[in-house]
Design a protein around this motif. Structure first.
Motif, PDB file in Angstrom:
ATOM      1  N   LEU B  16      92.544 -30.971  50.784  1.00 26.22           N
ATOM      2  CA  LEU B  16      92.594 -30.969  49.471  1.00 26.22           C
ATOM      3  C   LEU B  16      93.441 -29.997  48.796  1.00 26.22           C
ATOM      4  N   ILE B 288      79.787 -25.168  50.344  1.00 25.68           N
ATOM      5  CA  ILE B 288      79.579 -26.413  49.614  1.00 25.68           C
ATOM      6  C   ILE B 288      80.473 -26.710  48.722  1.00 25.68           C
ATOM      7  N   VAL B 289      81.215 -25.842  47.955  1.00 22.60           N
ATOM      8  CA  VAL B 289      82.276 -26.165  46.981  1.00 22.60           C
ATOM      9  C   VAL B 289      83.364 -27.010  47.901  1.00 22.60           C
ATOM     10  N   ILE B 292      82.215 -30.559  48.845  1.00 20.17           N
ATOM     11  CA  ILE B 292      82.214 -31.369  47.519  1.00 20.17           C
ATOM     12  C   ILE B 292      83.715 -31.699  47.273  1.00 20.17           C
ATOM     13  N   THR B 293      84.697 -30.667  47.295  1.00 17.95           N
ATOM     14  CA  THR B 293      85.881 -31.206  46.859  1.00 17.95           C
ATOM     15  C   THR B 293      86.697 -32.101  47.957  1.00 17.95           C
ATOM     16  N   GLY B 295      85.454 -34.288  49.617  1.00 14.03           N
ATOM     17  CA  GLY B 295      84.971 -35.822  49.252  1.00 14.03           C
ATOM     18  C   GLY B 295      85.955 -36.502  48.394  1.00 14.03           C
ATOM     19  N   ALA B 296      86.429 -35.692  47.595  1.00 12.55           N
ATOM     20  CA  ALA B 296      87.763 -36.367  46.521  1.00 12.55           C
ATOM     21  C   ALA B 296      88.699 -36.814  47.199  1.00 12.55           C
ATOM     22  N   LYS B 298      89.450 -38.877  49.559  1.00 12.97           N
ATOM     23  CA  LYS B 298      89.350 -40.253  49.709  1.00 12.97           C
ATOM     24  C   LYS B 298      90.251 -41.004  48.911  1.00 12.97           C
TER      25      LYS B 298
END
Lengths: 342, 299
Positions: B16, B288-289, B292-293, B295-296, B298
């Motif tokens: 990302l 964790i940050v 989460i990022t 995941g995007a 996708k």
């Protein structure tokens, strides 16, 4: 020369097109077979567990929904469309669809708008950036159980509840948060918004950082203000990310359970049905009334809603890719080749 | 690739954030945050942290303090007394232990099996690869909540109701984990490295354990933390299936179920349930940050 040409092309094409690793003359046939079979051994544990506890139950839900099946009762008997017929005549079902929609809207819309604004601010250079970023994930890291219980006391109906105290300071009457139809939904939406805003802000932030900097520079040279840059560079650049978060949070909205269950004090969904969202209704039907078949029918309808949302997303994403004239997969593989070449 | 450095997030999610983009000095001065940005972000952080503070405040007063007139805004003296009452109503220590067992088991299996499968999908070619990966990706967005009815039937047939295995098994692997590790490995691991190991005569297993696992460690850490958090915070499924031997979330939710639900005792209980994850967040925030990022990616 001319005779040989086609053969060469064919060979090149086969070599480039096949995604098998170039076979090394040194590796023996035995190790070659081991290499070919090893991947199956690596994916087998995942697919065994995932199949048994992920895929199979999902498909089995459909089967159960066509059967009369009671919790702790005798073996299921085929019931045709009975469970669905019951469902579509049930007032509670329409209420739960409606409540899922309204709570979904009043929690998703502010959540994503706040997140967008926060991400914009987080994208600036600042001193305590790491602290702010981590503060964004604190709500996400908190369990919904703890969050709902705390918010339950903040939204207490009595005059001493924190929100009512604030209302009192403003000269307003205390509100009976849990018993009212809209007040209860608003309280739930506040919990959902609190829990997910920071999470979405981080996703947006990552999206913003992948927007090329020269776009902003060009806009600045053209005299665009910060706000106009946000509107005309950031928002268009974030479109895929925004779409992604919309789908994610709408699917999340169909899965709401802990907040209405604990805030509304049980699976009943409140005296007015103000908390009765789809998952709560499914839980009550299946595990409190004990009608597993009917609960499975509710799950299937929810599943269809989720699939429609996903397909909508896929369709929109495809439109988007066509705009750019670049297939998603191609982009991904070029990225990895570039990395490998380095 | 510097493990454990300040750039952990970037290392963890190369897909990302890409390579750390060098910011030019000119941009830096233009991008500096104004005072208003600090104020707004500070207020937001306060709002995000307030419920914890409030649970400490409310959990340290007697209930009569809470509802008679103005609620207190500073912590009181009764926190440990309320915690003791909470522990009396529900065996929270046993519940914490169960949650720890479940979450650690789920974390270990998720990391191990998802990395193996992710590697196979990223770097191996085998028949049915695309179809199998397609199935995995297609189920990414299907919420597991929809399967709880047959899952309950399966668990009661296996005699696992009220057994921790009934919570561990369904969480043992995730489609997201495979997807995430595939992304991570295909970006972080050059094909040449695997090819070189093969040419040198290393067996596939040797390659996986000596090259893939060590190099994929940052990604595995991110996946593990996300898996741990999800498992620790899960409520609906444990509430259905292990009600007699509850995990911490189920136990805390149960404190309020007495006939005189006592808010300060409940909140003292939530403090007990939340502190472990707050520690995890403080220590692993950056990972964790990153998770989460990632995941995007996708979209």
């Amino acid at each position: 020369m001319a005779v040989h040409a086609p053969t060469t092309t064919e060979v090149t094409r086969a070599g480039a097109g096949g995604d098998s690793p170039p076979s090394s003359a040194r590796s023996s046939r035995r190790s070659g077979r081991a290499y070919r079979n090893a991947p199956y051994a690596y994916i087998a544990p995942f697919f065994l567990l995932f199949g048994a506890f992920g895929l199979f139950p999902l498909l089995h839900t459909v089967w159960i929904s066509f059967h009369e099946y009671r919790l702790g009762g005798s073996s299921p008997t085929f019931a045709g469309w009975d469970n669905y017929a019951w469902l579509f005549q049930s007032e509670a079902f329409y209420n739960s669809l409606w409540k899922t929609l309204t709570i979904g809207i009043i929690s998703t819309v502010p959540q994503l708008l706040f997140a967008l604004g926060l991400a914009h601010l987080l994208n600036f250079n600042m001193k305590v950036r790491a602290f702010f970023r981590i503060s964004m994930i604190v709500p996400y890291a908190t369990s919904l159980v703890a969050a709902t219980l705390v918010f339950g006391s903040i939204f207490a109906n009595t005059a001493g509840g924190l929100v009512n105290v604030v209302l009192g300071v403003l000269g307003l009457d205390p509100i009976s948060w849990t018993t009212g139809n809209w007040t209860a939904q608003i309280a739930i939406a506040v919990i959902v918004t609190w829990h997910w805003t920071g999470y979405n802000a981080l996703i947006y932030l990552a999206g913003m950082q992948s927007i090329p900097k020269d776009l902003y520079e060009a806009a600045a040279i053209d005299g665009a203000s910060r706000f106009r840059q946000f509107l005309h560079v950031t928002i268009p650049g974030l479109r895929p990310t925004i779409l992604f978060t919309i789908v994610l949070s709408t699917i999340g909205a169909t899965q709401l359970f802990t907040e209405p269950f604990l805030f509304g004090n049980g699976a009943g969904g409140g005296a007015l049905g103000q908390y009765q969202v789809l998952t709560l209704f499914m839980y009550e039907t299946g595990f409190e009334v004990g009608r597993l078949g009917r609960a499975a029918a509710i799950a299937c309808v929810t599943l269809i809603i989720v699939i429609l949302l996903v397909l909508l997303n896929a369709g929109l994403a495809q439109l988007r890719t066509r705009d750019k004239g670049q297939p998603l997969l191609g982009r991904r593989s070029t990225a990895s080749t570039r990395k490998a070449a380095r | 690739m510097s493990t454990g450095s300040v750039d952990d997030v970037r290392t963890a999610a190369p897909a990302l954030t890409g390579a750390p983009e060098p910011r030019t000095r000119k941009r830096r001065s233009e991008d500096a945050a104004g005072p208003l940005t600090y104020v707004v972000l500070g207020l937001t952080a306060a709002v995000f942290l307030f419920p914890f503070y409030y649970s400490l405040v409310a959990g340290s007063h007697s209930p009569s303090d809470l509802y008679d007139g103005t609620p207190p805004l500073l912590p009181g003296p009764q926190l440990f007394e309320n915690m003791r009452l909470a522990l009396e109503q529900a065996d929270l220590f046993a519940a914490l232990g169960r949650s720890l067992v479940v979450s650690l088991a789920v974390t270990a299996t998720t990391i191990f099996f998802c990395t193996l499968a992710g590697f196979a999908f990223a770097k191996c070619s085998f028949r049915g690869r695309n179809a199998l990966f397609g199935i995995t990706v297609a189920t990414l967005t299907i919420p597991p909540t929809l399967s709880i009815i047959p899952l309950y039937v399966v668990m009661s047939r296996l005699g696992l109701v009220n057994n921790l295995l009934s919570v561990i098994l369904p969480g043992a692997v995730t489609a997201f984990g495979v997807f995430f590790m595939r992304q991570y490995i295909s970006q972080a691991l050059p094909d040449e490295l695997i090819e070189a190991a093969r040419v040198d005569g290393a067996s596939m297993n040797r390659t996986v354990f000596s090259i893939v696992f060590p190099l994929a460690r940052p990604g595995m850490a991110v996946l593990g933390i996300l898996a741990f958090m999800a498992s620790w915070n899960d409520f609906l499924w444990p509430f259905i299936v292990v009600r007699q031997s509850p995990t911490i979330q189920v136990a805390v939710a149960g404190i309020g179920a007495g006939y005189t639900p006592d808010i300060s005792v409940i909140l003292a209980g939530t403090v007990i349930a939340t502190v472990p994850l707050l520690l995890v967040t403080a220590v692993f925030g950056k990972q964790i940050v990153g998770g989460i990022t990632a995941g995007a990616v996708k979209g």
